[in-house]
Motif scaffolding. Sequence first.
Motif, PDB file in Angstrom:
ATOM      1  N   HIS A  31     100.754 -59.340  -9.700  1.00 27.74           N
ATOM      2  CA  HIS A  31     100.307 -58.550 -10.315  1.00 27.74           C
ATOM      3  C   HIS A  31     100.253 -59.235 -11.601  1.00 27.74           C
ATOM      4  O   HIS A  31      98.820 -59.350 -12.223  1.00 27.74           O
ATOM      5  CB  HIS A  31     101.191 -57.442 -10.683  1.00 27.74           C
ATOM      6  N   ARG A  32     100.910 -60.269 -11.887  1.00 33.11           N
ATOM      7  CA  ARG A  32     100.771 -60.980 -13.393  1.00 33.11           C
ATOM      8  C   ARG A  32      99.451 -62.226 -12.981  1.00 33.11           C
ATOM      9  O   ARG A  32      98.747 -62.535 -13.947  1.00 33.11           O
ATOM     10  CB  ARG A  32     101.572 -61.713 -13.573  1.00 33.11           C
ATOM     11  N   LEU A  35      96.453 -60.315 -13.576  1.00 36.15           N
ATOM     12  CA  LEU A  35      96.033 -60.157 -14.816  1.00 36.15           C
ATOM     13  C   LEU A  35      95.584 -61.308 -15.370  1.00 36.15           C
ATOM     14  O   LEU A  35      94.414 -61.448 -16.360  1.00 36.15           O
ATOM     15  CB  LEU A  35      97.456 -59.688 -15.737  1.00 36.15           C
ATOM     16  N   LEU A  80      91.709 -62.245 -17.310  1.00 35.82           N
ATOM     17  CA  LEU A  80      91.757 -62.761 -18.454  1.00 35.82           C
ATOM     18  C   LEU A  80      91.200 -64.144 -18.797  1.00 35.82           C
ATOM     19  O   LEU A  80      90.298 -64.355 -19.690  1.00 35.82           O
ATOM     20  CB  LEU A  80      93.172 -62.587 -19.241  1.00 35.82           C
ATOM     21  N   LYS A  98      88.061 -57.678 -19.013  1.00 37.74           N
ATOM     22  CA  LYS A  98      89.257 -56.937 -19.322  1.00 37.74           C
ATOM     23  C   LYS A  98      89.876 -56.291 -18.027  1.00 37.74           C
ATOM     24  O   LYS A  98      89.007 -55.927 -17.141  1.00 37.74           O
ATOM     25  CB  LYS A  98      88.895 -55.654 -20.251  1.00 37.74           C
ATOM     26  N   PRO A  99      91.111 -56.593 -17.721  1.00 34.36           N
ATOM     27  CA  PRO A  99      91.586 -56.212 -16.626  1.00 34.36           C
ATOM     28  C   PRO A  99      91.327 -55.004 -16.326  1.00 34.36           C
ATOM     29  O   PRO A  99      91.289 -54.028 -17.198  1.00 34.36           O
ATOM     30  CB  PRO A  99      93.263 -56.646 -16.678  1.00 34.36           C
ATOM     31  N   LEU A 140      95.861 -52.454 -13.276  1.00 37.87           N
ATOM     32  CA  LEU A 140      96.609 -53.270 -13.476  1.00 37.87           C
ATOM     33  C   LEU A 140      97.574 -53.019 -14.747  1.00 37.87           C
ATOM     34  O   LEU A 140      98.423 -53.710 -15.065  1.00 37.87           O
ATOM     35  CB  LEU A 140      96.164 -54.536 -13.661  1.00 37.87           C
ATOM     36  N   TYR A 146      97.176 -53.212 -17.906  1.00 42.90           N
ATOM     37  CA  TYR A 146      97.189 -54.084 -19.070  1.00 42.90           C
ATOM     38  C   TYR A 146      97.425 -53.444 -20.395  1.00 42.90           C
ATOM     39  O   TYR A 146      98.015 -54.000 -21.226  1.00 42.90           O
ATOM     40  CB  TYR A 146      95.805 -54.909 -18.852  1.00 42.90           C
ATOM     41  N   ASP A 147      96.644 -52.308 -20.766  1.00 37.27           N
ATOM     42  CA  ASP A 147      96.734 -51.826 -21.962  1.00 37.27           C
ATOM     43  C   ASP A 147      98.089 -51.331 -22.534  1.00 37.27           C
ATOM     44  O   ASP A 147      98.756 -51.763 -23.506  1.00 37.27           O
ATOM     45  CB  ASP A 147      95.776 -50.509 -22.076  1.00 37.27           C
ATOM     46  N   LEU A 200     101.075 -52.654 -20.787  1.00 31.28           N
ATOM     47  CA  LEU A 200     101.746 -53.871 -21.147  1.00 31.28           C
ATOM     48  C   LEU A 200     101.569 -54.487 -22.394  1.00 31.28           C
ATOM     49  O   LEU A 200     102.444 -55.339 -22.875  1.00 31.28           O
ATOM     50  CB  LEU A 200     101.219 -55.112 -19.932  1.00 31.28           C
ATOM     51  N   LEU A 201     100.256 -54.528 -23.097  1.00 33.69           N
ATOM     52  CA  LEU A 201      99.982 -54.892 -24.323  1.00 33.69           C
ATOM     53  C   LEU A 201     100.609 -54.267 -25.534  1.00 33.69           C
ATOM     54  O   LEU A 201     101.151 -54.847 -26.266  1.00 33.69           O
ATOM     55  CB  LEU A 201      98.410 -54.998 -24.506  1.00 33.69           C
ATOM     56  N   THR A 257     104.236 -55.155 -25.754  1.00 33.76           N
ATOM     57  CA  THR A 257     104.653 -56.506 -26.123  1.00 33.76           C
ATOM     58  C   THR A 257     104.589 -56.763 -27.715  1.00 33.76           C
ATOM     59  O   THR A 257     103.800 -56.281 -28.188  1.00 33.76           O
ATOM     60  CB  THR A 257     103.395 -57.595 -25.607  1.00 33.76           C
TER      61      THR A 257
END
Length: 221
Positions: A190-191, A194, A198, A203-204, A208, A210-211, A213-214, A217
């Motif tokens: 998965h990583r 991503l 990137l 944009k993933p 996945l 990504y939004d 996860l972002l 963070t």
Amino acid sequence: MASIQKPAVLDLETRERILQTAFEMFGRFGYDGVSIDQISKACGLSKGAMYWYFRNKEALFVECVKRLRKLFVAHIYGPMAGADDPKEQMLKFFQGIESILQDSENLQSVSGLLIGVGRVDRDLIKDFRTRARRDAERFLAGILDNGRASGQFRFVGEALPVARALFIVLEGCLVQARTDTAEQTADAVHRLALGFFLACGAKPPAELGYDALLAATPTLS
């Protein structure tokens, strides 16, 4: 003692049993680590009966490598070919890796055959593996080129080296899966997915996450 006569019609279920058994044993122990006698015993067949279906061990091994290729087509390259655009195709690439990793019945054998457990120096087998890898790399390179031409991907240089790096990623995930848990390996894939999108300036895909996860963070103050 009279020899056993070869039947006029070979049993397809028996052939499939031999192939699956050989696929598992070659994947775990390598070409030189398995004999026809061992495979025949595991199948409950005589050694002579084995030769009704495959003329020698090399021929049987080649069929196992072909089976490996079919698995990759079913899990990865087939879904990629059916996707609509390069970005979706590359998502299918990483999803296909995850799909193979979830196939616990074949995982050890797949990874062993892919990386070549044991010593295999026969020209026929080496040539088949080389051609299969070359075809996969060219297929990936074509998708990357199309993605760059359509403005979905950005990367420096030719696509083929990037495709080779992706194939190495595929191999690495399967090797790592021999020791890591399924959850650890799935997280790594998965990583990597991503990271790929990137790194290519894309944009993933939403799949996945990504939004999310972002958003989770912590930001530096």
